[in-house]
Design a protein around this motif. Sequence first.
Motif, PDB file in Angstrom:
ATOM      1  N   GLY A 104      -2.923  13.854 -10.363  1.00 51.93           N
ATOM      2  CA  GLY A 104      -3.835  13.048 -11.165  1.00 51.93           C
ATOM      3  C   GLY A 104      -5.249  13.032 -10.610  1.00 51.93           C
ATOM      4  N   GLY A 105      -5.660  14.103  -9.947  1.00 54.95           N
ATOM      5  CA  GLY A 105      -7.027  14.187  -9.411  1.00 54.95           C
ATOM      6  C   GLY A 105      -7.253  13.376  -8.150  1.00 54.95           C
ATOM      7  N   SER A 106      -6.180  12.901  -7.524  1.00 56.06           N
ATOM      8  CA  SER A 106      -6.331  12.013  -6.353  1.00 56.06           C
ATOM      9  C   SER A 106      -5.996  12.721  -5.042  1.00 56.06           C
ATOM     10  N   LEU A 107      -6.996  12.805  -4.151  1.00 56.64           N
ATOM     11  CA  LEU A 107      -6.728  13.360  -2.826  1.00 56.64           C
ATOM     12  C   LEU A 107      -5.850  12.421  -2.009  1.00 56.64           C
ATOM     13  N   VAL A 108      -5.994  11.125  -2.252  1.00 53.55           N
ATOM     14  CA  VAL A 108      -5.167  10.152  -1.518  1.00 53.55           C
ATOM     15  C   VAL A 108      -3.692  10.417  -1.816  1.00 53.55           C
ATOM     16  N   ARG A 109      -3.400  10.613  -3.090  1.00 52.15           N
ATOM     17  CA  ARG A 109      -1.998  10.895  -3.465  1.00 52.15           C
ATOM     18  C   ARG A 109      -1.553  12.233  -2.885  1.00 52.15           C
ATOM     19  N   MET A 110      -2.435  13.217  -2.972  1.00 54.29           N
ATOM     20  CA  MET A 110      -2.057  14.545  -2.478  1.00 54.29           C
ATOM     21  C   MET A 110      -1.765  14.500  -0.975  1.00 54.29           C
ATOM     22  N   PHE A 111      -2.672  13.875  -0.218  1.00 57.90           N
ATOM     23  CA  PHE A 111      -2.481  13.864   1.227  1.00 57.90           C
ATOM     24  C   PHE A 111      -1.392  12.886   1.658  1.00 57.90           C
ATOM     25  N   GLY A 112      -0.878  12.100   0.730  1.00 49.41           N
ATOM     26  CA  GLY A 112       0.253  11.220   1.025  1.00 49.41           C
ATOM     27  C   GLY A 112       1.581  11.960   1.056  1.00 49.41           C
ATOM     28  N   ARG A 113       1.564  13.211   0.640  1.00 48.32           N
ATOM     29  CA  ARG A 113       2.792  14.015   0.667  1.00 48.32           C
ATOM     30  C   ARG A 113       3.180  14.344   2.112  1.00 48.32           C
ATOM     31  N   PRO A 114       4.473  14.527   2.382  1.00 48.20           N
ATOM     32  CA  PRO A 114       4.874  14.994   3.726  1.00 48.20           C
ATOM     33  C   PRO A 114       4.206  16.343   4.024  1.00 48.20           C
ATOM     34  N   THR A 115       3.861  16.523   5.282  1.00 53.51           N
ATOM     35  CA  THR A 115       3.078  17.704   5.691  1.00 53.51           C
ATOM     36  C   THR A 115       3.696  19.022   5.226  1.00 53.51           C
ATOM     37  N   ASP A 116       4.978  19.214   5.519  1.00 55.16           N
ATOM     38  CA  ASP A 116       5.614  20.509   5.195  1.00 55.16           C
ATOM     39  C   ASP A 116       5.599  20.792   3.700  1.00 55.16           C
ATOM     40  N   GLU A 117       5.833  19.732   2.899  1.00 56.25           N
ATOM     41  CA  GLU A 117       5.876  19.927   1.450  1.00 56.25           C
ATOM     42  C   GLU A 117       4.484  20.263   0.910  1.00 56.25           C
ATOM     43  N   LEU A 118       3.478  19.534   1.384  1.00 60.76           N
ATOM     44  CA  LEU A 118       2.123  19.811   0.904  1.00 60.76           C
ATOM     45  C   LEU A 118       1.662  21.195   1.376  1.00 60.76           C
ATOM     46  N   ARG A 119       2.038  21.560   2.578  1.00 58.13           N
ATOM     47  CA  ARG A 119       1.670  22.892   3.091  1.00 58.13           C
ATOM     48  C   ARG A 119       2.218  23.982   2.172  1.00 58.13           C
ATOM     49  N   GLU A 120       3.464  23.828   1.759  1.00 58.73           N
ATOM     50  CA  GLU A 120       4.068  24.810   0.851  1.00 58.73           C
ATOM     51  C   GLU A 120       3.312  24.861  -0.474  1.00 58.73           C
TER      52      GLU A 120
END
Length: 255
Positions: A104-120
Motif C-alpha cells: 500500500g505504498g508504505s515503507l513502514v509496512r514493507m520494512f516490518g516484514r521479517p528480514t529473510d522474507e523481505l530479502r527474497e
Amino acid sequence: MSEAQHDAIRAYYHTLFAAWGCQHWWPAQSRFEVIVGAYLTQNTAWTNVEKTLGNLRKARLLTIGGIRRTPQPKLAQLIRSSGYFRQKAQRLKTFVRFLDARYGGSLVRMFGRPTDELREELLALHGVGSETADSILLYAGNHPVFVVDAYTRRILERHNIVSAKANYDEIRELCEQALSETLPPKRSLDGAAALAGPRGSCHRPSRVSTAPRPALAQVFNEMHGLIVGVGKTYCLKSQSRCDQCPLQKFLPEAK
Ligand code: SF4
C-alpha cells in the motif's frame, strides 16, 4: 567457517573504527532516498549519484509519490547523470509499483516484514541483486544484514580469509557471524570532526545516519563504511597501498 576467520574480521573492525571512527552512512534525508541511491549507485560512482539526487530533490521528486507520478521517459532524463538511466528509471518505477501493490505504498509496512522474507521479495524485483537488496535492508530498513561489495571481497581475499570461489552469501554470513556479538560504537554526531582528516569513507551526519537503529545493524552499518574506506583509498583493484593501510599488520606475510 573458523574461529580464526571470525577473529580476523572482528580485529579489522576494531582497528578501522579506532583509526577512523563513525562513518555516518548512509548520507540521506529519508529512507526512500537511500533506496533511490541504492539503485542509482549500480555501476557508477557516488559523485554521479549525488548529482542525480540533487536533480530529483530540486524537482521535488525525491519521494515515493514523486517517482510514482513522473512518466518514465522524464524520470530517465532526470537521472541521466547516473548512467544506464533508462534501465534505472524502469527499475525505480518497478520498485514503487511493488511497494504500492504489496504494501500500500508504505515503507513502514514493507520494512516490518521479517528480514529473510523481505530479502527474497526484493531479490525477485527486476534489477535488484544481493548488494542492492542488502543495502536497502540495512541502510533504509535497519535490518541486520551485512552488505558485501567488491571491496569486501577483495580485502578478504588478499588476506586469505575467503577464497576467490566464495559466493556472496558465504561472505555475508561469515561477516555477520564474526560481528554478531560486537557492541555498537558510541556515535559521534560532530559533523566537522567527521570530515577532518583521512577518515575512511566518512560522510557528514545525516537524518538517516543518525537515526536510532538496532545494535547489530549499527555495527554492520559502520563495518561496511569502514571497508569502503579501505577499498577506495588503499586496497585498489590495480594496486595495494599496504604500507599506508590500517590493515597492513593483518596481512598474512606480516604475521
Ligand atoms: S591495502 Fe594491503 S593491507 Fe590494506 S586491505 Fe589491501 S591488502 Fe590489506
